[in-house]
Write an enzyme that holds these catalytic residues in place. Structure first.
Site, short mmCIF file in Angstrom:
data_model
loop_
_atom_site.label_atom_id
_atom_site.label_comp_id
_atom_site.label_asym_id
_atom_site.label_seq_id
_atom_site.Cartn_x
_atom_site.Cartn_y
_atom_site.Cartn_z
N CYS A 69 88.09 -6.16 -65.30
CA CYS A 69 88.88 -5.71 -66.37
C CYS A 69 90.57 -4.90 -65.13
CB CYS A 69 88.29 -4.84 -67.01
SG CYS A 69 86.77 -5.15 -67.98
N ARG B 269 80.29 -6.35 -73.08
CA ARG B 269 79.18 -5.88 -71.42
C ARG B 269 77.96 -5.26 -72.68
NH1 ARG B 269 81.71 -4.97 -66.62
NH2 ARG B 269 79.66 -4.12 -65.73
N GLY C 22 85.71 1.16 -63.84
CA GLY C 22 84.99 0.08 -64.44
C GLY C 22 84.57 -0.75 -64.05
N CYS C 23 84.42 -1.64 -65.33
CA CYS C 23 84.24 -3.76 -64.20
C CYS C 23 85.59 -3.74 -63.89
CB CYS C 23 84.36 -4.03 -65.93
SG CYS C 23 84.64 -5.97 -66.08
N PHE C 24 85.13 -4.50 -62.67
CA PHE C 24 86.67 -4.93 -62.28
C PHE C 24 86.73 -5.97 -62.35
CE2 PHE C 24 82.15 -6.28 -58.53
CZ PHE C 24 81.98 -7.34 -59.71
#
Length: 273
Positions: free
Chosen positions: A115, A16, A111-113
């Protein structure tokens, strides 16, 4: 009204907001959007969503240019939220309360939800999990709102679990060990306030255990020098209102055709027993 995509990720983009080695984006607009952050390049092609990770500085200026000012939120849930009768892709259990007697809730930002949900959703004892937005200044934000960096929300995973099968301490061990709690507003290449590290507690017992494990993990980081001397920046605060993210974000990594990606950056240190 939905926003038409302004730019799309280059084919084969592995992360990303990351441009593949050797790739060159010559357009000034493309360069500005890359500078704005990861939301756009990672997910502009997922479910038709478009976002710009901003926060402050150049990213915030680009976000204002793209979205026309701070987001205002709305009085009702976003149209793309999971339907009231939606079920969990893996467990088949409801995505909305009320939960069965004996279930408890936990909420984490790491962080990225995509993940973070993936770390928990298939574990034994997990009844349901949902990703969403919390800790911001407006109601019912959309992904586009959060990606401006001006709504104040964090990308979070809410976990509904059976404490007789998996404990809150078990969940915290995953939290501390599977992301970097020392990089403020960042996990790997994902940058912005929506990627901050946070533990959002529902009970005093959760708060006390979160703080105790934080102190233990900080000591371990210092002993092993795993984080280069950085201090933990995780916020530990009462659980704010949880707003469901769009349906296409829910259990994303479990669904066929999902793009394999994890932006979390663990330190390598383990939480002492």
């Amino acid at each position: 009204a939905s926003l038409a995509p302004v730019a799309r990720a280059p084919a084969g983009l592995a992360g990303r907001g990351r441009v593949p080695r050797g790739a060159r984006l010559r357009s000034p607009v493309a360069l500005a959007l890359v500078g704005a952050g990861s939301c756009l390049l990672a997910r502009s092609f997922v479910g038709g969503a478009l976002g710009v990770s901003a926060g402050t500085g150049r990213g915030a200026r680009v976000a204002r240019a793209v979205f026309g000012g701070p987001p205002a939120g709305r009085d009702t849930p976003i149209p793309d939220a999971p339907a009231p009768d939606a079920t969990h892709f893996l467990t088949g259990n409801p995505m909305y309360p009320p939960w069965p007697a004996g279930m408890e809730e936990a909420m984490f930002g790491m962080g990225c939800f995509w993940c973070s949900e993936n770390l928990y959703m298939a574990k034994e004892g997990i009844y349901s999990s949902q990703v969403g937005y919390a800790g911001g200044d407006i109601n019912n934000p959309s992904y586009q709102d959060v990606c401006t960096g001006m709504s104040g929300h964090n990308e979070v995973v809410r976990i509904v679990y059976d404490p007789k099968v998996i404990t809150y301490g078990d969940l915290l061990k995953v939290f501390w060990e599977r992301h970097d709690p020392t990089t403020k507003n960042q996990q790997g290449g994902d940058r912005g306030t929506q990627y901050r590290s946070g533990i959002y507690y529902y009970t005093e017992a959760q708060k006390q255990l979160a703080e105790a494990t934080r102190d233990k993990y900080q000591s371990e980081l210092e002993a092993t020098k795993a984080a280069g001397g950085r201090k933990i920046s995780t916020e530990i605060v009462p659980a704010p209102t949880f707003f469901y993210a769009e349906g296409y974000h829910q259990q994303y990594d479990a669904k066929p055709g999902s793009r394999r990606y994890c932006g979390l950056s663990p330190t390598g240190a383990t939480l002492p027993a």
